[in-house]
Write an enzyme that holds these catalytic residues in place. Structure first.
Site, PDB file in Angstrom:
ATOM      1  N   ASP A   1      -3.134   4.601  -2.360  1.00 21.77           N
ATOM      2  CA  ASP A   1      -4.231   5.124  -1.561  1.00 21.77           C
ATOM      3  C   ASP A   1      -4.682   6.487  -2.092  1.00 21.77           C
ATOM      4  O   ASP A   1      -3.867   7.371  -2.336  1.00 21.77           O
ATOM      5  CB  ASP A   1      -3.759   5.254  -0.116  1.00 21.77           C
ATOM      6  CG  ASP A   1      -4.893   5.476   0.857  1.00 21.77           C
ATOM      7  OD1 ASP A   1      -4.910   6.539   1.513  1.00 21.77           O
ATOM      8  OD2 ASP A   1      -5.770   4.610   0.939  1.00 21.77           O
TER       9      ASP A   1
ATOM     10  N   HIS B   1     -11.156  -3.369   3.037  1.00 27.98           N
ATOM     11  CA  HIS B   1     -11.105  -3.067   4.477  1.00 27.98           C
ATOM     12  C   HIS B   1     -11.949  -1.845   4.836  1.00 27.98           C
ATOM     13  O   HIS B   1     -12.079  -1.500   6.009  1.00 27.98           O
ATOM     14  CB  HIS B   1      -9.653  -2.808   4.886  1.00 27.98           C
ATOM     15  CG  HIS B   1      -9.061  -1.656   4.156  1.00 27.98           C
ATOM     16  ND1 HIS B   1      -8.816  -1.678   2.794  1.00 27.98           N
ATOM     17  CD2 HIS B   1      -8.748  -0.414   4.563  1.00 27.98           C
ATOM     18  CE1 HIS B   1      -8.340  -0.500   2.418  1.00 27.98           C
ATOM     19  NE2 HIS B   1      -8.302   0.291   3.472  1.00 27.98           N
ATOM     20  N   ASP B   2     -12.532  -1.180   3.821  1.00 33.26           N
ATOM     21  CA  ASP B   2     -13.390  -0.003   4.043  1.00 33.26           C
ATOM     22  C   ASP B   2     -14.861  -0.298   3.783  1.00 33.26           C
ATOM     23  O   ASP B   2     -15.701   0.593   3.954  1.00 33.26           O
ATOM     24  CB  ASP B   2     -12.982   1.132   3.086  1.00 33.26           C
ATOM     25  CG  ASP B   2     -11.617   1.717   3.382  1.00 33.26           C
ATOM     26  OD1 ASP B   2     -10.987   2.233   2.435  1.00 33.26           O
ATOM     27  OD2 ASP B   2     -11.176   1.637   4.538  1.00 33.26           O
TER      28      ASP B   2
ATOM     29  N   ASP C   1       0.863  -1.183   0.000  1.00 30.03           N
ATOM     30  CA  ASP C   1       0.000   0.000   0.000  1.00 30.03           C
ATOM     31  C   ASP C   1       0.904   1.239   0.000  1.00 30.03           C
ATOM     32  O   ASP C   1       1.783   1.356   0.847  1.00 30.03           O
ATOM     33  CB  ASP C   1      -0.894  -0.012   1.248  1.00 30.03           C
ATOM     34  CG  ASP C   1      -2.333   0.420   0.952  1.00 30.03           C
ATOM     35  OD1 ASP C   1      -3.261  -0.337   1.276  1.00 30.03           O
ATOM     36  OD2 ASP C   1      -2.487   1.510   0.382  1.00 30.03           O
TER      37      ASP C   1
ATOM     38  N   GLU D   1      -6.352   3.720  -6.012  1.00 35.98           N
ATOM     39  CA  GLU D   1      -7.668   3.886  -5.391  1.00 35.98           C
ATOM     40  C   GLU D   1      -8.162   5.276  -5.792  1.00 35.98           C
ATOM     41  O   GLU D   1      -7.470   6.262  -5.544  1.00 35.98           O
ATOM     42  CB  GLU D   1      -7.618   3.764  -3.875  1.00 35.98           C
ATOM     43  CG  GLU D   1      -9.004   3.851  -3.236  1.00 35.98           C
ATOM     44  CD  GLU D   1      -8.969   4.206  -1.765  1.00 35.98           C
ATOM     45  OE1 GLU D   1      -9.883   3.787  -1.042  1.00 35.98           O
ATOM     46  OE2 GLU D   1      -8.016   4.897  -1.327  1.00 35.98           O
TER      47      GLU D   1
HETATM   48  O1  TEU Z   1      -9.850   5.167   1.646  1.00 38.26           O
HETATM   49  C1  TEU Z   1     -10.304   6.272   0.943  1.00 38.26           C
HETATM   50  C2  TEU Z   1     -11.745   6.191   0.814  1.00 38.26           C
HETATM   51  O2  TEU Z   1     -12.285   6.346  -0.203  1.00 38.26           O
HETATM   52  C3  TEU Z   1     -12.415   5.855   2.036  1.00 38.26           C
HETATM   53  O3  TEU Z   1     -12.379   6.926   2.826  1.00 38.26           O
HETATM   54  C4  TEU Z   1     -13.808   5.461   1.787  1.00 38.26           C
HETATM   55  O4  TEU Z   1     -14.504   6.365   1.075  1.00 38.26           O
HETATM   56  C5  TEU Z   1     -14.487   5.317   3.054  1.00 38.26           C
HETATM   57  O5  TEU Z   1     -13.692   4.675   3.910  1.00 38.26           O
HETATM   58  C6  TEU Z   1     -15.700   4.518   2.837  1.00 38.26           C
HETATM   59  O6  TEU Z   1     -16.290   4.405   4.037  1.00 38.26           O
HETATM   60  C7  TEU Z   1      -8.459   5.066   1.780  1.00 38.26           C
HETATM   61  C8  TEU Z   1      -8.152   3.834   2.612  1.00 38.26           C
HETATM   62  O7  TEU Z   1      -8.636   2.707   1.946  1.00 38.26           O
HETATM   63  C9  TEU Z   1      -8.838   4.029   3.956  1.00 38.26           C
HETATM   64  O8  TEU Z   1      -8.725   2.888   4.765  1.00 38.26           O
HETATM   65  C10 TEU Z   1      -8.199   5.213   4.641  1.00 38.26           C
HETATM   66  O9  TEU Z   1      -8.904   5.478   5.818  1.00 38.26           O
HETATM   67  C11 TEU Z   1      -8.249   6.447   3.735  1.00 38.26           C
HETATM   68  O10 TEU Z   1      -7.899   6.184   2.388  1.00 38.26           O
HETATM   69  C12 TEU Z   1      -7.224   7.454   4.215  1.00 38.26           C
HETATM   70  O11 TEU Z   1      -5.943   6.939   3.994  1.00 38.26           O
END
Ligand code: TEU
Length: 593
Positions: A208, A345-346, A106, A269
């Site tokens: 990210d 994971h989100d 990542d 992403e």
């Molecule tokens: O996530 C970015 C993102 O799009 C998320 O914020 C998403 O929209 C949200 O979590 C949905 O609920 C990335 C990473 O995947 C995330 O884990 C981090 O918290 C974020 O960036 C900041 O680095």
């Protein structure tokens, strides 16, 4: 130097690969501190090898105060002590390579941690050489923050810094200050840390929020206010900071300075990305990255434009999902490349969100969802736990949660916006990120399902004694077996990697019908996203493709519900699909007489 024209072209290794995402905190703990770690991952690589995946995407393991579980990095070249050491990392990487698996790390460079030495230096004085690595602005004449943007985890995107008498920008938590990509010196720092890991043998990066690195600066150096959608409150600034004016310039510089010198897989992403941006960024001739994680299919079960964002729940309408997937399939076919995912994971667990997690249908619908997703063109990503159909967690109270996004939302929704606590908890159970972060249940026996000998940092799913890896893997008709089958099919049949994907009956609210074609090869996939039996027919246009005097005979290649009469599975007219059933069929041309 890897020739740009070859990159992403037909035959690139990752076009037929399947990836597996590991969330290290919740995968496997080797030292009993209740937190997963690198040695724990190494101890479970046989599980991934048996599954057949070719790529592992590892969420951040770098040094971090863990304000956002590692997406806040304080040292890009060090491993967080709770995850292990660089030696543990090298051992894990070697063990992956020995099994023919590649590792994608990542890359979190839209922001760093506020404990990174760059930021500690930068915030000390406006003359500090690192000051320009971050984004600073003076207050408005009345002392207010420079604009009205709300951060992704609530609150203003601007945080006051007393030592220098100015605000700094943070699109996520205030402990995740955004990096200033306008600074050539900062970009050189990023190229150097990418080379550090690539020279160590890493095979690529998941980047990210990479489409947030170019901010929409106005001529006077200000960031414009966001449109007012909820008077009297901060306004959603997320969209404003995506897909900025210099994004392609920065990504092409990254390609030129670093990526073109290594054989890598890169996935960016990209929240708010459109198909036009998808094509521009992933076009192998003119683009810069191999694929994106776009989110259009992830926002279909929240009310568009509602100030509560993803927490404003609405039922998923299947035609929306099918049309969105097909739009990306059509837009990138032959001129870019898609990633395929239903969770990470989100995001909440797919069997609960898109399938049915009731005991009678959990395994069947998880197998159906796997067939449906892997039937599309692109690189599939399996998120840990998806391979056993792990469902969402019925969090009873906010005390059960750990995620900064959820905790902040809960506090502000109830504390400031006076929302109904029961409704807020229901939204958290449906969309909270902790659903994806409960520890991996490896077995049905204690302590803690084989995840840790200590106390898990977050509780396991309450049904871990019934839903765990050992039990699912022992079931020839389990979820693991389906993913293994689909990965093996993609390895052997080029039509699944390179074949055109077409969607049929897109208006049907419970059936999803797809076809894949490559040369003479034609495959059909039919999936029932509902709780009642459905009937489908081979689309007329496909039937005609057999040609005059010929017809199609179906050979089942993957069946979510294998029980029942084989000929029923091969029917193409008036074929009945049980609730949540999916079929992947290979069509062979035979004389029609
Ligand atoms: O996530 C970015 C993102 O799009 C998320 O914020 C998403 O929209 C949200 O979590 C949905 O609920 C990335 C990473 O995947 C995330 O884990 C981090 O918290 C974020 O960036 C900041 O680095």
């Amino acid at each position: 130097m890897i020739a740009a024209t070859r990159r992403g072209a037909v035959g690139a290794w990752w076009r037929s690969a399947v990836a597996y995402q590991i969330y290290p905190r919740s995968f496997c703990d080797s030292d009993g501190d209740g937190i997963g770690d690198l040695r724990g991952i190494t101890s479970k690589l046989d599980h991934l090898q048996d599954l057949g995946v070719q790529v592992v995407w590892l969420s951040p393991v770098y040094a971090s105060p863990q304000d956002d579980n590692g997406y806040d990095i304080s040292d890009y070249r060090a491993i967080a002590p709770e995850y292990g050491t660089l030696a543990d990392f090298d051992e894990m990487l070697a063990a992956m390579h020995a099994r023919g698996m590649r590792l994608v790390m990542d890359l979190v460079v839209n922001h760093s941690s506020d404990e990174h030495v760059w930021f500690r230096q930068a915030r000390s004085s406006r003359d500090n050489p690192f000051h320009d690595h971050y984004i600073w602005r003076d207050p408005k004449p009345d002392g207010a923050p420079p604009n009205n943007w709300e951060a992704a985890f609530n609150g203003s995107v601007w945080e006051w810094n007393e030592p220098t008498g100015e605000y700094y920008l943070h699109m996520f938590s205030r402990r995740q200050p955004d990096l200033n990509w306008e600074s050539p010196a900062l970009r050189q720092e990023v190229w150097a840390l990418m080379r550090f890991w690539l020279d160590r043998g890493v095979d690529g990066f998941r980047m990210d929020v990479i489409n947030m690195i170019s901010k929409p600066w106005e001529a006077d150096g200000r960031l414009p206010d966001a449109p007012v959608v909820r008077p009297g409150f901060l306004q959603p600034g997320f969209a404003m900071s995506c897909n900025g004016p210099r994004l392609m310039e920065f990504l092409r510089e990254m390609r030129r300075e670093v990526l073109d010198h290594y054989d890598t897989l890169t996935v960016g992403e990209a929240p708010m990305a459109t198909v036009r941006q998808g094509r521009e960024i992933t076009d192998p001739r003119t683009g810069a990255l191999d694929m994106l994680f776009q989110f259009e299919h992830m926002d279909l079960d929240s009310i568009p434009g509602d100030p509560r964002g993803k927490w404003a729940l609405k039922p998923l309408h299947l035609p929306d999902l099918k049309r969105t997937m097909q739009r990306w399939q059509d837009a990138l076919h032959g001129c870019g490349w898609n990633s395929l995912y239903l969770s990470n994971h989100d995001q909440p667990r797919p069997v609960s969100r898109f399938g049915c997690d009731e005991p009678a249908h959990r395994v069947g619908s998880a197998r159906m969802l796997a067939i449906w997703l892997h039937a599309h063109q692109g690189t599939p990503y399996i998120y840990q736990g998806e391979e056993i159909g792990l469902p969402n967690t019925p969090f009873a109270s906010i005390e059960d949660c750990r995620d900064i996004e959820t905790l902040n939302m809960h506090r502000i929704a109830i504390g400031e916006r006076g929302e109904d606590p029961a409704e807020v908890m229901a939204a958290i159970r449906a969309k909270g990120r902790d659903n994806a972060r409960t520890p991996m249940p490896w077995s049905g026996t204690g302590p803690h399902a084989g995840f840790t000998r200590g106390t898990p940092w977050i509780d396991l799913h309450p049904h871990w004694r019934e839903i765990h890896v050992e039990r699912d893997r022992a079931d020839p008709h389990g979820v693991f077996a389906m993913y293994r089958r689909l990965i093996a099919l993609r390895r052997v049949h080029p039509v699944l990697a390179e074949g055109r994907c077409e969607g049929w009956a897109l208006d049907h609210s419970r059936l999803a019908i797809l076809s894949r074609s490559l040369g003479d090869e034609l495959w059909l996939v039919a999936c029932n996203f509902g709780g009642d039996t459905e009937t489908f027919d081979l689309p007329e246009e496909l039937a005609l493709r057999a040609g005059t005097g010929w017809r199609w005979l179906a050979e089942p290649m993957a069946l979510s519900h294998p029980a029942g009469a084989p000929d029923a599975h091969a029917r193409l007219q008036g074929a009945r699909l049980a609730p949540w059933e999916g079929r992947m069929l290979r069509l062979c041309r035979v004389p029609s007489s």
